[in-house]
Design a protein around this motif. Structure first.
Motif, mmCIF file in Angstrom:
data_model
loop_
_atom_site.group_PDB
_atom_site.id
_atom_site.type_symbol
_atom_site.label_atom_id
_atom_site.label_comp_id
_atom_site.label_asym_id
_atom_site.label_seq_id
_atom_site.Cartn_x
_atom_site.Cartn_y
_atom_site.Cartn_z
ATOM 1 N N SER A 571 0.827 -1.204 0.000
ATOM 2 C CA SER A 571 0.000 0.000 0.000
ATOM 3 C C SER A 571 0.856 1.246 0.000
ATOM 4 O O SER A 571 2.018 1.233 0.428
ATOM 5 N N THR A 578 -5.413 6.056 0.072
ATOM 6 C CA THR A 578 -4.505 4.918 0.077
ATOM 7 C C THR A 578 -4.785 4.032 -1.123
ATOM 8 O O THR A 578 -5.947 3.742 -1.438
ATOM 9 N N THR A 580 -3.752 0.230 -2.895
ATOM 10 C CA THR A 580 -3.200 -1.084 -2.583
ATOM 11 C C THR A 580 -2.910 -1.836 -3.880
ATOM 12 O O THR A 580 -3.470 -1.547 -4.936
#
Length: 590
Positions: A571, A578, A580
């Motif tokens: 991440s 965020t 990932t």
């Protein structure tokens, strides 16, 4: 399999010393869970010593023990003649856990003032007459300076006590056991002054061992150079070329006659940890990386007569891009040229990319370069058709230096290359601090409209306590660059200066780079998580035992313990959000 008997090793033995004490400390803080232990390594007869300082150490309440002081040589350039000025300096080494007290005594008499650097460590000390007394509770690489002398100073390497790997410490292993070449205390030589390390082999230089040879890892894999010993005076101290899974840990490279302390060429998965180097040769670089991938340099102390860390593309027989290089938690001292130099060499006929470079937790102690085209504590100089992109410089502290520039980002051609580079782009400089008065005007310069510098962000750039940012209070007709000071030419686009709290990104990151990687059980592994939109932290979940992620840099590193296939969720986070991604990590049998 290595037949150690096939290597003609000549040795002069010397004893070692290991002292333990559980007494309470008399000076400085102490971590109660750590056992006080001190190891002082011998220096064999025949190794040059220096008498400017004497050093002794003890665990709290224990007996003082003398610490040998070796001679190192440094080189500066006479600005009037161009001649090299070589001087003697001092190096002392010890290993410890818990707390260690150290006394450094000058042979010149009473010390008027003292300084212990890097200053960022804030090492407490006392001066009494001709002696500096200090106490340490964690490993440190230090410069102890009396009365402002930067040449005849003492370099103190207070290391953690080495924890030997199984193959290095097996008491039942015979001296000629396969896979391990051991050098005990004493002076050692090998034919032609070159030790060629085979695959699947560890070379261990014990504390007090001095090897007068270049150590070569060429066309090999799964090999190491470890220990607290010294590589003394060969041409080019350590060479890693066309190799994979190479680890260098803890050794001192002292005054190579010519060449670099450590060269890494067209190799992958190379870890250089706690390397100390000193040089006085004309091209006396510290660690140079050419056309390589997945390289970690950490915990190094490099005092060199040329660039300390250099990252390039093609040169000599090395070809290809250079990417995913991390330099962290290191101290750089360039008596000439650059502490960091990126991008000068490449292949204009087959242009290369130098990308995903991270410099983190760096202390720069000196930069002394009279030639303006070769200045810059942090130099990103794209030449020879190179494109430099994706560079992160963070948590870097630059102390006042003799002569040069704080930073130099240029697309250029000089006498060391044959063509300008293609450009520099996507550079994020965060928490760079300079305290001093001697820095010249920093330079950011594209070569022309087709070879620009693009998308450079400075965040929390602090010069003598002032944060330089676009919204700072200044005369309305001043440029932000004037406040550094810095010159940016017309081919620099997207240059920003932000304060510490302003968000650097306006979009959520996207994970970039490969979705799979391979490692070998029992050998150091490095994988750099990369993403767009200037992330400020990183993560990785599902890592195998032995690996961890550095949230500040995105580096996944360590030594995987056992084979297997692992799906790792990586991440990257910025102020917006965020992102990932999935990394399939396969750990092979050795």
């Amino acid at each position: 399999m290595t037949d150690v008997q096939s290597i003609d090793v000549q040795s002069i033995d010397a004893p070692g010393a290991d002292v333990r004490s559980g007494a309470a400390p008399s000076i400085g803080p102490r971590r109660p869970e750590a056992v006080d232990r001190l190891v002082v390594h011998p220096v064999p007869d025949g190794v040059p010593l220096n008498t400017s300082f004497s050093v002794k150490a003890r665990t709290p309440g224990g007996d003082w023990r003398a610490v040998p002081v070796m001679r190192a040589r440094t080189r500066t350039v006479d600005e009037r003649t161009g001649a090299g000025v070589v001087r003697n300096s001092s190096v002392a080494n010890l290993d410890f856990t818990g707390t260690v007290e150290v006394e450094v005594t000058s042979s010149k008499g009473a010390i008027g003032s003292a300084r212990i650097r890097p200053l960022s460590y804030g090492i407490p000390y006392e001066v009494g007459g001709d002696t500096v007394h200090l106490s340490l509770t964690e490993p440190r690489n230090l410069s102890v300076e009396a009365d402002g002398d930067l040449h005849d100073n003492l370099h103190l390497h207070a290391n953690a006590i080495e924890e030997p790997r199984h193959e290095e410490s097996d008491p039942d292993a015979p001296d000629d056991a396969p896979h391990v070449i051991r050098f005990g205390p004493g002076i050692h030589t090998v034919p032609d002054e070159v030790l060629k390390v085979p695959s699947d082999t560890t070379v261990h230089l014990a504390g007090g061992a001095v090897l007068k040879a270049r150590v070569e890892f060429t066309h090999v894999e799964n090999a190491r150079l470890t220990g607290r010993g010294t590589v003394l005076g060969p041409d080019g101290g350590i060479l890693v070329a066309f190799s994979r899974n190479i680890e260098i840990d803890g050794v001192l490279v002292l005054d190579p006659r010519s060449g670099y302390a450590c060269t890494i060429g067209q190799s992958r998965q190379v870890t250089v940890r706690n390397l100390h180097s000193y040089s006085s040769g004309r091209w006396g670089d510290g660690i140079d990386v050419f056309s390589s991938e997945d390289v970690l340099i950490e915990g190094a102390f490099l005092r060199n007569s040329d660039d300390c860390v250099a990252i390039y593309g093609h040169r000599w027989d090395y070809r290809g891009d250079c990417r995913d290089i991390v330099v962290r938690d290191s101290t750089l001292w360039a008596d000439t040229a650059h502490p960091v130099n990126i991008g000068t060499h490449g292949d204009p006929e087959r242009p290369e990319v130098i990308e995903n470079i991270v410099l983190s937790g760096i202390d720069v102690l000196q930069h002394r370069e009279p030639q303006i085209p070769y200045q810059g504590c942090l130099a990103l100089n794209a030449g020879d058709g190179n494109l430099i992109r994706g560079v992160r410089i963070q948590d870097v502290r630059v102390e006042d230096f003799a002569r040069g520039q704080l930073i130099n980002l240029r697309v250029m051609a000089n006498r060391y290359n044959t063509a300008p580079g293609r450009g520099i782009e996507d550079v994020y400089v965060r928490d760079l601090t300079y305290d001093g008065t001697r820095a010249g005007t920093a330079i950011l310069a594209g070569y022309d409209a087709d070879r620009p510098v693009r998308n450079v962000t400075f965040q929390n750039l602090t010069v003598n306590g002032t944060v330089v940012h676009d919204a700072m209070e200044k005369p309305g007709w001043f440029l932000t660059t004037d406040m550094v000071p810095m010159f940016a030419n017309e081919h620099v686009h997207g240059l920003r200066f932000l304060d510490a709290v302003t968000a650097a990104a306006t979009t959520t990151p996207e994970i970039t780079g490969v979705g799979e990687a391979t490692a070998t059980a029992g050998y150091a592994f490095n994988h750099l998580v990369t993403a767009t939109a200037l992330p400020t932290s990183f993560g990785a979940e599902g890592l195998p035992r032995g690996l961890a992620v550095d949230r500040a840099t995105g580096l996944v590193s360590g030594t995987p313990a056992e084979p297997g296939i692992h799906t790792v969720t990586v991440s990257a986070t910025n102020a917006v959000g965020t992102a990932t991604g999935s990394l399939e990590l396969t750990v092979h049998h050795p």
